[in-house]
Design a protein around this motif. Structure first.
Motif, PDB file in Angstrom:
ATOM      1  N   VAL A   1       1.869   8.337   8.850  1.00 36.45           N
ATOM      2  CA  VAL A   1       2.858   8.507   7.779  1.00 36.45           C
ATOM      3  C   VAL A   1       3.054   7.184   7.050  1.00 36.45           C
ATOM      4  O   VAL A   1       3.105   7.136   5.816  1.00 36.45           O
ATOM      5  CB  VAL A   1       4.195   9.033   8.345  1.00 36.45           C
ATOM      6  N   LEU A   2       3.154   6.102   7.809  1.00 38.30           N
ATOM      7  CA  LEU A   2       3.390   4.799   7.196  1.00 38.30           C
ATOM      8  C   LEU A   2       2.203   4.317   6.371  1.00 38.30           C
ATOM      9  O   LEU A   2       2.396   3.522   5.445  1.00 38.30           O
ATOM     10  CB  LEU A   2       3.753   3.773   8.264  1.00 38.30           C
ATOM     11  N   ASP A   3       0.999   4.791   6.673  1.00 40.24           N
ATOM     12  CA  ASP A   3      -0.169   4.424   5.847  1.00 40.24           C
ATOM     13  C   ASP A   3       0.090   4.736   4.378  1.00 40.24           C
ATOM     14  O   ASP A   3      -0.251   3.951   3.497  1.00 40.24           O
ATOM     15  CB  ASP A   3      -1.431   5.167   6.309  1.00 40.24           C
ATOM     16  N   TRP A   4       0.717   5.893   4.118  1.00 38.53           N
ATOM     17  CA  TRP A   4       1.023   6.275   2.735  1.00 38.53           C
ATOM     18  C   TRP A   4       1.999   5.271   2.111  1.00 38.53           C
ATOM     19  O   TRP A   4       1.823   4.841   0.973  1.00 38.53           O
ATOM     20  CB  TRP A   4       1.612   7.694   2.685  1.00 38.53           C
ATOM     21  N   PHE A   5       3.005   4.880   2.877  1.00 37.49           N
ATOM     22  CA  PHE A   5       4.002   3.942   2.356  1.00 37.49           C
ATOM     23  C   PHE A   5       3.420   2.547   2.154  1.00 37.49           C
ATOM     24  O   PHE A   5       3.813   1.846   1.217  1.00 37.49           O
ATOM     25  CB  PHE A   5       5.235   3.903   3.270  1.00 37.49           C
ATOM     26  N   VAL A   6       2.500   2.132   3.016  1.00 40.16           N
ATOM     27  CA  VAL A   6       1.843   0.835   2.839  1.00 40.16           C
ATOM     28  C   VAL A   6       1.100   0.829   1.499  1.00 40.16           C
ATOM     29  O   VAL A   6       1.207  -0.122   0.717  1.00 40.16           O
ATOM     30  CB  VAL A   6       0.884   0.531   4.016  1.00 40.16           C
ATOM     31  N   LYS A   7       0.358   1.901   1.228  1.00 44.55           N
ATOM     32  CA  LYS A   7      -0.359   2.017  -0.045  1.00 44.55           C
ATOM     33  C   LYS A   7       0.621   2.046  -1.215  1.00 44.55           C
ATOM     34  O   LYS A   7       0.437   1.363  -2.220  1.00 44.55           O
ATOM     35  CB  LYS A   7      -1.215   3.282  -0.050  1.00 44.55           C
ATOM     36  N   GLU A   8       1.666   2.823  -1.088  1.00 49.70           N
ATOM     37  CA  GLU A   8       2.674   2.943  -2.145  1.00 49.70           C
ATOM     38  C   GLU A   8       3.323   1.596  -2.449  1.00 49.70           C
ATOM     39  O   GLU A   8       3.511   1.233  -3.606  1.00 49.70           O
ATOM     40  CB  GLU A   8       3.736   3.965  -1.738  1.00 49.70           C
ATOM     41  N   GLN A   9       3.641   0.837  -1.406  1.00 52.42           N
ATOM     42  CA  GLN A   9       4.261  -0.474  -1.626  1.00 52.42           C
ATOM     43  C   GLN A   9       3.301  -1.434  -2.306  1.00 52.42           C
ATOM     44  O   GLN A   9       3.720  -2.270  -3.109  1.00 52.42           O
ATOM     45  CB  GLN A   9       4.784  -1.052  -0.318  1.00 52.42           C
ATOM     46  N   GLY A  10       2.015  -1.329  -2.015  1.00 52.43           N
ATOM     47  CA  GLY A  10       1.039  -2.142  -2.735  1.00 52.43           C
ATOM     48  C   GLY A  10       1.092  -1.855  -4.222  1.00 52.43           C
ATOM     49  O   GLY A  10       1.071  -2.767  -5.058  1.00 52.43           O
ATOM     50  N   GLU A  11       1.196  -0.568  -4.569  1.00 53.77           N
ATOM     51  CA  GLU A  11       1.303  -0.169  -5.977  1.00 53.77           C
ATOM     52  C   GLU A  11       2.608  -0.656  -6.583  1.00 53.77           C
ATOM     53  O   GLU A  11       2.634  -1.130  -7.720  1.00 53.77           O
ATOM     54  CB  GLU A  11       1.203   1.352  -6.097  1.00 53.77           C
ATOM     55  N   GLU A  12       3.696  -0.527  -5.830  1.00 57.69           N
ATOM     56  CA  GLU A  12       5.013  -0.941  -6.350  1.00 57.69           C
ATOM     57  C   GLU A  12       5.044  -2.443  -6.620  1.00 57.69           C
ATOM     58  O   GLU A  12       5.565  -2.881  -7.654  1.00 57.69           O
ATOM     59  CB  GLU A  12       6.124  -0.554  -5.364  1.00 57.69           C
ATOM     60  N   GLU A  13       4.511  -3.232  -5.700  1.00 59.53           N
ATOM     61  CA  GLU A  13       4.488  -4.678  -5.907  1.00 59.53           C
ATOM     62  C   GLU A  13       3.612  -5.048  -7.098  1.00 59.53           C
ATOM     63  O   GLU A  13       3.967  -5.919  -7.886  1.00 59.53           O
ATOM     64  CB  GLU A  13       4.011  -5.397  -4.651  1.00 59.53           C
ATOM     65  N   LYS A  14       2.469  -4.381  -7.237  1.00 61.03           N
ATOM     66  CA  LYS A  14       1.583  -4.667  -8.372  1.00 61.03           C
ATOM     67  C   LYS A  14       2.266  -4.299  -9.682  1.00 61.03           C
ATOM     68  O   LYS A  14       2.209  -5.055 -10.653  1.00 61.03           O
ATOM     69  CB  LYS A  14       0.261  -3.926  -8.237  1.00 61.03           C
ATOM     70  N   ASN A  15       2.909  -3.134  -9.733  1.00 56.53           N
ATOM     71  CA  ASN A  15       3.611  -2.726 -10.957  1.00 56.53           C
ATOM     72  C   ASN A  15       4.698  -3.726 -11.323  1.00 56.53           C
ATOM     73  O   ASN A  15       4.851  -4.097 -12.496  1.00 56.53           O
ATOM     74  CB  ASN A  15       4.223  -1.333 -10.789  1.00 56.53           C
ATOM     75  N   ALA A  16       5.471  -4.161 -10.336  1.00 56.85           N
ATOM     76  CA  ALA A  16       6.548  -5.124 -10.602  1.00 56.85           C
ATOM     77  C   ALA A  16       5.978  -6.458 -11.061  1.00 56.85           C
ATOM     78  O   ALA A  16       6.492  -7.070 -12.012  1.00 56.85           O
ATOM     79  CB  ALA A  16       7.410  -5.302  -9.348  1.00 56.85           C
ATOM     80  N   SER A  17       4.908  -6.899 -10.440  1.00 60.60           N
ATOM     81  CA  SER A  17       4.269  -8.159 -10.822  1.00 60.60           C
ATOM     82  C   SER A  17       3.668  -8.075 -12.228  1.00 60.60           C
ATOM     83  O   SER A  17       3.804  -9.001 -13.038  1.00 60.60           O
ATOM     84  CB  SER A  17       3.195  -8.515  -9.799  1.00 60.60           C
ATOM     85  N   ASP A  18       3.018  -6.945 -12.521  1.00 61.79           N
ATOM     86  CA  ASP A  18       2.432  -6.743 -13.853  1.00 61.79           C
ATOM     87  C   ASP A  18       3.501  -6.749 -14.935  1.00 61.79           C
ATOM     88  O   ASP A  18       3.294  -7.283 -16.024  1.00 61.79           O
ATOM     89  CB  ASP A  18       1.645  -5.436 -13.918  1.00 61.79           C
ATOM     90  N   LEU A  19       4.647  -6.152 -14.634  1.00 64.82           N
ATOM     91  CA  LEU A  19       5.729  -6.119 -15.618  1.00 64.82           C
ATOM     92  C   LEU A  19       6.251  -7.525 -15.898  1.00 64.82           C
ATOM     93  O   LEU A  19       6.529  -7.876 -17.050  1.00 64.82           O
ATOM     94  CB  LEU A  19       6.853  -5.209 -15.128  1.00 64.82           C
ATOM     95  N   ILE A  20       6.339  -8.349 -14.887  1.00 68.31           N
ATOM     96  CA  ILE A  20       6.749  -9.745 -15.078  1.00 68.31           C
ATOM     97  C   ILE A  20       5.743 -10.464 -15.961  1.00 68.31           C
ATOM     98  O   ILE A  20       6.112 -11.173 -16.903  1.00 68.31           O
ATOM     99  CB  ILE A  20       6.924 -10.463 -13.725  1.00 68.31           C
ATOM    100  N   THR A  21       4.467 -10.270 -15.685  1.00 69.35           N
ATOM    101  CA  THR A  21       3.418 -10.902 -16.493  1.00 69.35           C
ATOM    102  C   THR A  21       3.514 -10.469 -17.946  1.00 69.35           C
ATOM    103  O   THR A  21       3.417 -11.294 -18.860  1.00 69.35           O
ATOM    104  CB  THR A  21       2.020 -10.549 -15.932  1.00 69.35           C
TER     105      THR A  21
END
Length: 123
Positions: A72-92
């Motif tokens: 179950v947590l595998d899905w959340f690990v992947k999701e958090q990778g996407e969330e961090e990338k989206n947040a970082s991209d928005l800052i950029t």
């Protein structure tokens, strides 16, 4: 809606495994808005914090050889990778366009066009 759906995935998983769930209040953020970058930076910090919490749970599941929880947590690990990338991209993007009205308009249009898709994780 997205964050609520994520919380409900955890809730449903715990319920499916006969684990008690207690809901508590969420404290108000302890920072002030500041300039346009502050909420974006705080958002990225929060995503990193959530990632650390998921990683801690994953490590405990790994140690306990709790493979169902790890799955179950595998899905959340992947999701958090996407969330961090989206947040970082928005800052950029804000660093690039933050003072340009046309750039901000384009960024706003891009963000408005995002479509939420509910998670399809089967518990």
């Amino acid at each position: 809606q997205e964050e609520r759906d994520h919380a409900m995935l955890f809730y449903q998983y715990l319920q499916n495994n006969s684990e008690p769930v207690v809901f508590a209040s969420v404290d108000k953020p302890d920072w002030t808005r500041g300039d346009n970058m502050t909420p974006l930076i705080k958002g990225l910090e929060h995503e990193k914090y959530v990632t650390s919490l998921i990683n801690t749970i994953y490590a405990a599941a790994y140690e306990a050889r709790d493979f169902r929880t790890m799955q179950v947590l595998d899905w959340f690990v992947k999701e958090q990778g996407e969330e961090e990338k989206n947040a970082s991209d928005l800052i950029t993007k804000m660093e690039l366009f933050g003072s340009d009205a046309k750039g901000l308009y384009m960024l706003n249009s891009e963000l408005k066009s995002r479509v939420y898709a509910a998670p399809s994780l089967v518990l």
